[in-house]
Write a protein that holds these residues in place. Structure first.
Motif, mmCIF file in Angstrom:
data_model
loop_
_atom_site.group_PDB
_atom_site.id
_atom_site.type_symbol
_atom_site.label_atom_id
_atom_site.label_comp_id
_atom_site.label_asym_id
_atom_site.label_seq_id
_atom_site.Cartn_x
_atom_site.Cartn_y
_atom_site.Cartn_z
ATOM 1 N N ASN A 89 0.804 -1.213 0.000
ATOM 2 C CA ASN A 89 0.000 0.000 0.000
ATOM 3 C C ASN A 89 0.841 1.269 0.000
ATOM 4 O OD1 ASN A 89 -2.441 -1.362 -0.051
ATOM 5 N ND2 ASN A 89 -2.606 -1.470 2.182
ATOM 6 N N GLN A 90 2.138 1.131 0.264
ATOM 7 C CA GLN A 90 3.001 2.306 0.229
ATOM 8 C C GLN A 90 3.211 2.827 -1.194
ATOM 9 O OE1 GLN A 90 6.426 2.768 2.710
ATOM 10 N NE2 GLN A 90 5.777 1.169 4.150
ATOM 11 N N VAL A 91 2.698 2.090 -2.183
ATOM 12 C CA VAL A 91 2.741 2.595 -3.553
ATOM 13 C C VAL A 91 2.009 3.928 -3.666
ATOM 14 C CG1 VAL A 91 0.629 1.429 -4.331
ATOM 15 C CG2 VAL A 91 2.454 1.900 -5.964
ATOM 16 N N SER A 92 1.137 4.213 -2.718
ATOM 17 C CA SER A 92 0.332 5.437 -2.768
ATOM 18 C C SER A 92 0.951 6.601 -2.003
ATOM 19 C CB SER A 92 -1.072 5.157 -2.212
ATOM 20 O OG SER A 92 -1.733 4.181 -2.992
ATOM 21 N N ILE A 93 2.169 6.430 -1.488
ATOM 22 C CA ILE A 93 2.820 7.536 -0.789
ATOM 23 C C ILE A 93 4.197 7.805 -1.402
ATOM 24 C CG2 ILE A 93 1.630 6.983 1.359
ATOM 25 C CD1 ILE A 93 4.279 5.875 2.420
ATOM 26 N N TYR A 94 4.711 8.998 -1.150
ATOM 27 C CA TYR A 94 6.058 9.334 -1.610
ATOM 28 C C TYR A 94 7.098 8.658 -0.714
ATOM 29 C CZ TYR A 94 4.230 13.066 -4.620
ATOM 30 O OH TYR A 94 3.572 13.773 -5.592
#
Length: 358
Positions: free
Chosen positions: A48-53
């Motif tokens: 889910n860290q694909v959605s954060i910088y």
């Protein structure tokens, strides 16, 4: 990928009708056992860290590299692959005259030419088993006053490596900047051969490493450089893109540099298989086989009745790809290189080479 950087499996698959996964690619020098399982699981568990910088300071990634290389975190520069850092360093110091230890990876010369640099080459010789005496190298450097000296250690494609003491002597004896590409250093005894522990003490040293080969992660494009010269380091960082390392490369790096089981197992198996291949290839009467500290072995066909390219073409229908080394400056059409794959694949290579050459 150009022909100068190994096989294009996509083109070969179309030409021969094989799946690219069917090829045994002895030309690419990548760890055949794949990436660290712990590092891959870290991506899966944090998908889910694909959605954060990414963290723009990459604190965790740099801490992992610092422990792995035994150097200060402030001396680490991160790049999207080692090639980006080669380019950035050369652009930053803007050398007017450089010495390139050859034969060598073609990207060094390409980047030097971009900078308008005068390039001179210091060739290792087959008659000396491609070994270089550091005292003679120092003499050449000091008599010609180079701005930059570029060393691939271990050298690709010859496999020769300077040990840490020799590099330390070199750095103490010259005023030139020295860029050392350690892409393949982890396949050998890093305590004996790596220069990472010299970085904090020598301001004229820049060590580059990638993760594509040893850690088998060419897809994430993660490289790092080590340099204590703050002026050059800050200049390099100022010209790199913000977040130039993607979130998945960072997540993998935070874990794989600490995965000691993966690291030690890779070293053990690859060292044993390199020794086996060198011993078995040396039994071929029509080959010169050169010692190597990398995960590859350089060979020379002595009989001259078949070139390296012809040998390569004869092996491809067997789904085996070797590296024709005629594109390396200083090597002729009879030199080829093979990397270390899995034990069963290495045995198959030996069998097919025996059929063709003997």
């Amino acid at each position: 990928m150009s022909v100068n950087h190994g096989a294009n499996l996509y083109d070969l698959s179309k030409k021969y009708g094989f799946s690219k996964d069917d090829f045994l690619d002895f030309s690419s020098n990548i760890n055949p056992f794949g990436a660290s399982q712990l590092a891959k699981e870290n991506i899966i568990n944090n998908i889910n860290q694909v959605s954060i910088y990414p963290d723009p300071s990459y604190v965790n990634l740099k801490a992992s590299i610092s422990g792995y290389c035994n150097c200060s975190t402030e001396n680490i520069v991160l790049g999207s692959g080692a090639t980006e850092l080669i380019s950035s360093f050369i652009e930053t110091i803007n050398p007017k005259k450089a010495l390139l230890l050859s034969p060598a990876y073609s990207e060094y010369e390409k980047e030097l030419k971009k900078a308008g640099c005068v390039i001179e080459k210091y060739y290792s010789k087959s008659e000396n088993n491609f070994k270089i005496e550091v005292s003679k190298l120092i003499e050449t450097i000091n008599s010609n006053k180079y701005d930059l000296v570029i060393i691939c250690n271990p050298n690709n494609p010859t496999g020769f490596a300077f040990n840490c003491n020799e590099i330390s002597l070199l750095l103490k004896s010259i005023s030139s900047f020295v860029m050392i590409d350690e892409t393949y250093i982890e396949f050998t005894n890093t305590t004996e051969f790596s220069s990472t522990n010299l970085v904090d003490n020598f301001s004229n040293l820049f060590v580059i490493r990638g993760t594509s080969k040893f850690f088998s992660t060419p897809g994430i494009r993660l490289g790092y450089g080590l340099i204590s010269n703050s002026k050059i380091r800050d200049n390099i960082n100022s010209h790199l893109d913000l977040w130039n390392v993607n979130i998945f490369a960072s997540l993998m790096g935070e874990v794989m540099f600490k995965d000691l089981n993966f690291i030690n197992n890779t070293i053990d198996v690859m060292t044993n298989q390199r020794n086996l291949l060198i011993n078995e290839l040396s039994k071929f009467k029509n080959l010169n086989v050169y010692d190597s500290q990398g995960n590859f072995i350089l060979c020379q066909i002595k009989t001259k009745n078949i070139t390296a390219n012809e040998l390569r073409e004869k092996l491809i229908p067997n789904r085996i790809i070797i590296r024709d080394c005629s594109s390396f400056d200083g090597l002729d059409e009879y030199f080829f290189r093979v990397c270390i794959l899995k034990p069963e694949d290495n045995l198959l290579l030996l069998d097919k080479l025996n059929e063709i050459l003997n």
